[in-house]
Design a protein around this motif. Sequence first.
Motif, PDB file in Angstrom:
ATOM      1  N   ARG A  59       6.940  -6.488  -2.815  1.00 14.23           N
ATOM      2  CA  ARG A  59       6.027  -5.653  -2.174  1.00 14.23           C
ATOM      3  C   ARG A  59       6.066  -4.274  -2.398  1.00 14.23           C
ATOM      4  O   ARG A  59       5.022  -3.861  -2.488  1.00 14.23           O
ATOM      5  CB  ARG A  59       6.879  -5.720  -0.658  1.00 14.23           C
ATOM      6  N   SER A  60       7.198  -3.581  -2.773  1.00 16.97           N
ATOM      7  CA  SER A  60       7.093  -2.289  -3.451  1.00 16.97           C
ATOM      8  C   SER A  60       6.079  -2.172  -4.720  1.00 16.97           C
ATOM      9  O   SER A  60       5.558  -1.029  -4.567  1.00 16.97           O
ATOM     10  CB  SER A  60       8.520  -1.571  -3.527  1.00 16.97           C
ATOM     11  N   PHE A  61       6.335  -3.070  -5.448  1.00 21.76           N
ATOM     12  CA  PHE A  61       5.692  -3.190  -6.766  1.00 21.76           C
ATOM     13  C   PHE A  61       4.251  -2.847  -6.427  1.00 21.76           C
ATOM     14  O   PHE A  61       3.383  -2.225  -6.737  1.00 21.76           O
ATOM     15  CB  PHE A  61       5.976  -4.115  -7.518  1.00 21.76           C
ATOM     16  N   VAL A  62       3.665  -3.920  -5.617  1.00 21.26           N
ATOM     17  CA  VAL A  62       2.045  -3.918  -5.109  1.00 21.26           C
ATOM     18  C   VAL A  62       1.888  -2.681  -4.511  1.00 21.26           C
ATOM     19  O   VAL A  62       0.538  -2.274  -4.735  1.00 21.26           O
ATOM     20  CB  VAL A  62       2.174  -5.253  -4.322  1.00 21.26           C
ATOM     21  N   GLN A  63       2.760  -2.261  -3.490  1.00 25.25           N
ATOM     22  CA  GLN A  63       2.200  -0.982  -2.770  1.00 25.25           C
ATOM     23  C   GLN A  63       2.148   0.094  -3.695  1.00 25.25           C
ATOM     24  O   GLN A  63       1.107   0.955  -3.476  1.00 25.25           O
ATOM     25  CB  GLN A  63       3.262  -0.888  -1.646  1.00 25.25           C
ATOM     26  N   ILE A  64       3.087   0.486  -4.579  1.00 23.05           N
ATOM     27  CA  ILE A  64       2.975   1.457  -5.436  1.00 23.05           C
ATOM     28  C   ILE A  64       1.936   1.463  -6.351  1.00 23.05           C
ATOM     29  O   ILE A  64       1.287   2.556  -6.334  1.00 23.05           O
ATOM     30  CB  ILE A  64       4.492   1.592  -5.981  1.00 23.05           C
ATOM     31  N   VAL A  65       1.629   0.222  -6.853  1.00 27.53           N
ATOM     32  CA  VAL A  65       0.482   0.403  -7.842  1.00 27.53           C
ATOM     33  C   VAL A  65      -0.898   0.321  -7.461  1.00 27.53           C
ATOM     34  O   VAL A  65      -1.706   0.868  -7.904  1.00 27.53           O
ATOM     35  CB  VAL A  65       0.643  -1.113  -8.849  1.00 27.53           C
ATOM     36  N   SER A  66      -1.036  -0.349  -6.071  1.00 29.52           N
ATOM     37  CA  SER A  66      -2.531  -0.387  -5.441  1.00 29.52           C
ATOM     38  C   SER A  66      -2.857   0.852  -4.555  1.00 29.52           C
ATOM     39  O   SER A  66      -3.749   1.273  -4.427  1.00 29.52           O
ATOM     40  CB  SER A  66      -2.689  -1.628  -4.988  1.00 29.52           C
ATOM     41  N   GLU A  67      -1.807   1.285  -3.905  1.00 29.33           N
ATOM     42  CA  GLU A  67      -2.054   2.154  -2.961  1.00 29.33           C
ATOM     43  C   GLU A  67      -0.942   3.258  -2.688  1.00 29.33           C
ATOM     44  O   GLU A  67      -0.840   3.971  -1.663  1.00 29.33           O
ATOM     45  CB  GLU A  67      -2.393   1.301  -1.653  1.00 29.33           C
ATOM     46  N   PHE A  68      -0.432   3.710  -3.525  1.00 28.56           N
ATOM     47  CA  PHE A  68       0.636   4.777  -3.505  1.00 28.56           C
ATOM     48  C   PHE A  68       0.290   5.864  -2.873  1.00 28.56           C
ATOM     49  O   PHE A  68       0.856   6.763  -1.810  1.00 28.56           O
ATOM     50  CB  PHE A  68       1.458   4.912  -4.679  1.00 28.56           C
ATOM     51  N   ASP A  69      -0.658   6.408  -3.054  1.00 34.65           N
ATOM     52  CA  ASP A  69      -1.350   7.847  -2.712  1.00 34.65           C
ATOM     53  C   ASP A  69      -1.387   7.813  -1.057  1.00 34.65           C
ATOM     54  O   ASP A  69      -1.844   8.702  -0.439  1.00 34.65           O
ATOM     55  CB  ASP A  69      -2.706   8.083  -3.284  1.00 34.65           C
ATOM     56  N   GLN A  70      -1.940   6.539  -0.500  1.00 33.06           N
ATOM     57  CA  GLN A  70      -2.064   6.619   0.984  1.00 33.06           C
ATOM     58  C   GLN A  70      -0.785   6.716   1.660  1.00 33.06           C
ATOM     59  O   GLN A  70      -0.744   7.205   2.938  1.00 33.06           O
ATOM     60  CB  GLN A  70      -2.616   5.061   1.062  1.00 33.06           C
ATOM     61  N   ALA A  71       0.215   6.268   1.252  1.00 30.24           N
ATOM     62  CA  ALA A  71       1.705   6.265   1.976  1.00 30.24           C
ATOM     63  C   ALA A  71       2.706   6.327   1.054  1.00 30.24           C
ATOM     64  O   ALA A  71       3.747   5.545   1.015  1.00 30.24           O
ATOM     65  CB  ALA A  71       1.683   4.909   2.897  1.00 30.24           C
ATOM     66  N   PRO A  72       2.918   7.598   0.437  1.00 31.32           N
ATOM     67  CA  PRO A  72       4.016   7.750  -0.693  1.00 31.32           C
ATOM     68  C   PRO A  72       5.397   7.618  -0.051  1.00 31.32           C
ATOM     69  O   PRO A  72       6.337   6.900  -0.711  1.00 31.32           O
ATOM     70  CB  PRO A  72       3.821   9.219  -1.363  1.00 31.32           C
TER      71      PRO A  72
END
Length: 149
Positions: free
Chosen positions: A30-43
């Motif tokens: 989950r964290s890998f996908v979130q950080i790679v794809s949309e980190f700027d939205q919710a760091p």
Amino acid sequence: MATRTPRRMTGIGRVLVIVYLIMALAATGRSFVQIVSEFDQAPLAYTLSAVSALVYILATLALVFAGRRTWYVVAWVAIAFELVGVLVVGTLSIVLPELFQHPTVWSLFGNGYLFIPLVLPFLGLWWLAAHRGHAGRAEPAPQTAGAAS
């Protein structure tokens, strides 16, 4: 000579390690996908997901090797940190939902994971307390020549 499975790695101990491993894999993915794809939205949220993944990985390893005193202590620290994390993040995600518009593993006390993140650290700490005698002991200090026996 046959090797025996340590008592801590049978029954509930084995199930606990498997659940921690599953949580480690789920949180890491989950964290890998979130950080790679949309980190700027919710760091903040995505960093917390990565922190939870690291905690689950560390707790899994520590539980596997908990027969050694150092790993037993690491297990206590990791699982206590996990408990504090899920309680703090869970509470903040209810009280200040604007901080967690994007879900994390621990937001809403892990409701996205069937509340396993809320229950798991309690079970982990209970199991460690119940198996405290099974952790390896530090080697005794050598006796000096003049010490009474």
